[in-house]
Design a protein around this motif. Structure first.
Motif, PDB file in Angstrom:
ATOM      1  N   SER A   1       0.834  -1.213   0.000  1.00  0.00           N
ATOM      2  CA  SER A   1       0.000   0.000   0.000  1.00  0.00           C
ATOM      3  C   SER A   1       0.860   1.250   0.000  1.00  0.00           C
ATOM      4  O   SER A   1       0.591   2.193  -0.741  1.00  0.00           O
ATOM      5  CB  SER A   1      -0.929  -0.016   1.228  1.00  0.00           C
ATOM      6  OG  SER A   1      -1.658   1.166   1.303  1.00  0.00           O
ATOM      7  N   LYS A   2       1.910   1.258   0.807  1.00  0.00           N
ATOM      8  CA  LYS A   2       2.808   2.414   0.861  1.00  0.00           C
ATOM      9  C   LYS A   2       3.538   2.609  -0.466  1.00  0.00           C
ATOM     10  O   LYS A   2       3.734   3.727  -0.925  1.00  0.00           O
ATOM     11  CB  LYS A   2       3.807   2.276   2.003  1.00  0.00           C
ATOM     12  CG  LYS A   2       3.191   2.482   3.361  1.00  0.00           C
ATOM     13  CD  LYS A   2       4.221   2.305   4.466  1.00  0.00           C
ATOM     14  CE  LYS A   2       3.560   2.427   5.826  1.00  0.00           C
ATOM     15  NZ  LYS A   2       4.506   2.203   6.907  1.00  0.00           N
ATOM     16  N   GLN A   3       3.951   1.497  -1.094  1.00  0.00           N
ATOM     17  CA  GLN A   3       4.642   1.569  -2.372  1.00  0.00           C
ATOM     18  C   GLN A   3       3.734   2.138  -3.459  1.00  0.00           C
ATOM     19  O   GLN A   3       4.162   2.911  -4.302  1.00  0.00           O
ATOM     20  CB  GLN A   3       5.152   0.193  -2.790  1.00  0.00           C
ATOM     21  CG  GLN A   3       6.314  -0.281  -1.965  1.00  0.00           C
ATOM     22  CD  GLN A   3       6.686  -1.716  -2.297  1.00  0.00           C
ATOM     23  OE1 GLN A   3       5.978  -2.422  -3.013  1.00  0.00           O
ATOM     24  NE2 GLN A   3       7.827  -2.167  -1.766  1.00  0.00           N
ATOM     25  N   ARG A   4       2.472   1.775  -3.459  1.00  0.00           N
ATOM     26  CA  ARG A   4       1.553   2.243  -4.495  1.00  0.00           C
ATOM     27  C   ARG A   4       1.185   3.699  -4.292  1.00  0.00           C
ATOM     28  O   ARG A   4       0.888   4.405  -5.244  1.00  0.00           O
ATOM     29  CB  ARG A   4       0.299   1.389  -4.508  1.00  0.00           C
ATOM     30  CG  ARG A   4       0.602  -0.002  -5.030  1.00  0.00           C
ATOM     31  CD  ARG A   4      -0.620  -0.884  -5.032  1.00  0.00           C
ATOM     32  NE  ARG A   4      -0.227  -2.242  -5.260  1.00  0.00           N
ATOM     33  CZ  ARG A   4      -0.690  -2.974  -6.250  1.00  0.00           C
ATOM     34  NH1 ARG A   4      -1.545  -2.489  -7.088  1.00  0.00           N
ATOM     35  NH2 ARG A   4      -0.267  -4.215  -6.387  1.00  0.00           N
ATOM     36  N   ARG A   5       1.202   4.159  -3.047  1.00  0.00           N
ATOM     37  CA  ARG A   5       0.908   5.580  -2.777  1.00  0.00           C
ATOM     38  C   ARG A   5       2.081   6.478  -3.126  1.00  0.00           C
ATOM     39  O   ARG A   5       1.912   7.650  -3.397  1.00  0.00           O
ATOM     40  CB  ARG A   5       0.569   5.764  -1.308  1.00  0.00           C
ATOM     41  CG  ARG A   5      -0.881   5.453  -1.022  1.00  0.00           C
ATOM     42  CD  ARG A   5      -1.244   5.872   0.374  1.00  0.00           C
ATOM     43  NE  ARG A   5      -1.479   4.655   1.137  1.00  0.00           N
ATOM     44  CZ  ARG A   5      -1.314   4.527   2.430  1.00  0.00           C
ATOM     45  NH1 ARG A   5      -0.896   5.534   3.147  1.00  0.00           N
ATOM     46  NH2 ARG A   5      -1.576   3.398   3.020  1.00  0.00           N
ATOM     47  N   ALA A   6       3.286   5.923  -3.098  1.00  0.00           N
ATOM     48  CA  ALA A   6       4.490   6.743  -3.325  1.00  0.00           C
ATOM     49  C   ALA A   6       4.728   7.016  -4.799  1.00  0.00           C
ATOM     50  O   ALA A   6       4.164   6.600  -5.706  1.00  0.00           O
ATOM     51  CB  ALA A   6       5.708   6.031  -2.752  1.00  0.00           C
TER      52      ALA A   6
END
Length: 87
Positions: free
Chosen positions: A82-87
């Motif tokens: 989730s963090k990777q896709r938001r970044a």
């Protein structure tokens, strides 16, 4: 007033069973129903109590801790994605 309170019933409920001749009884008489009917009745009573009685002395097993650990690992992986896709 019941013979057992809810706490005491929750502790001994899993031990509820009909008496058997193998336990040393001279005779086991089934007055209202035959043995199979009595077994069905006590099984349904125990299942109903398991669904409605709060059991205070439950403790998680090793299986639970293993499944919980796997859940936490999977949750961490989802959070990283989730963090990777938001970044």
């Amino acid at each position: 007033q019941p013979d057992l309170n809810e706490f005491a019933l929750g502790q001994v409920m899993r031990l509820c069973a009909l008496p058997a001749a193998e336990e040393g009884f001279d005779e086991v008489a089934f007055v209202w129903e035959d043995e199979a009917g009595a077994q069905d009745r006590i099984k349904s009573w125990v299942l109903e109590r398991k669904a409605t009685t709060c059991v205070q002395d439950l403790e998680p097993t090793q299986w639970f801790f293993a499944e919980q650990g796997e859940w936490h690992r999977q949750l961490q992986a989802w959070m990283i994605l989730s963090k990777q896709r938001r970044a």
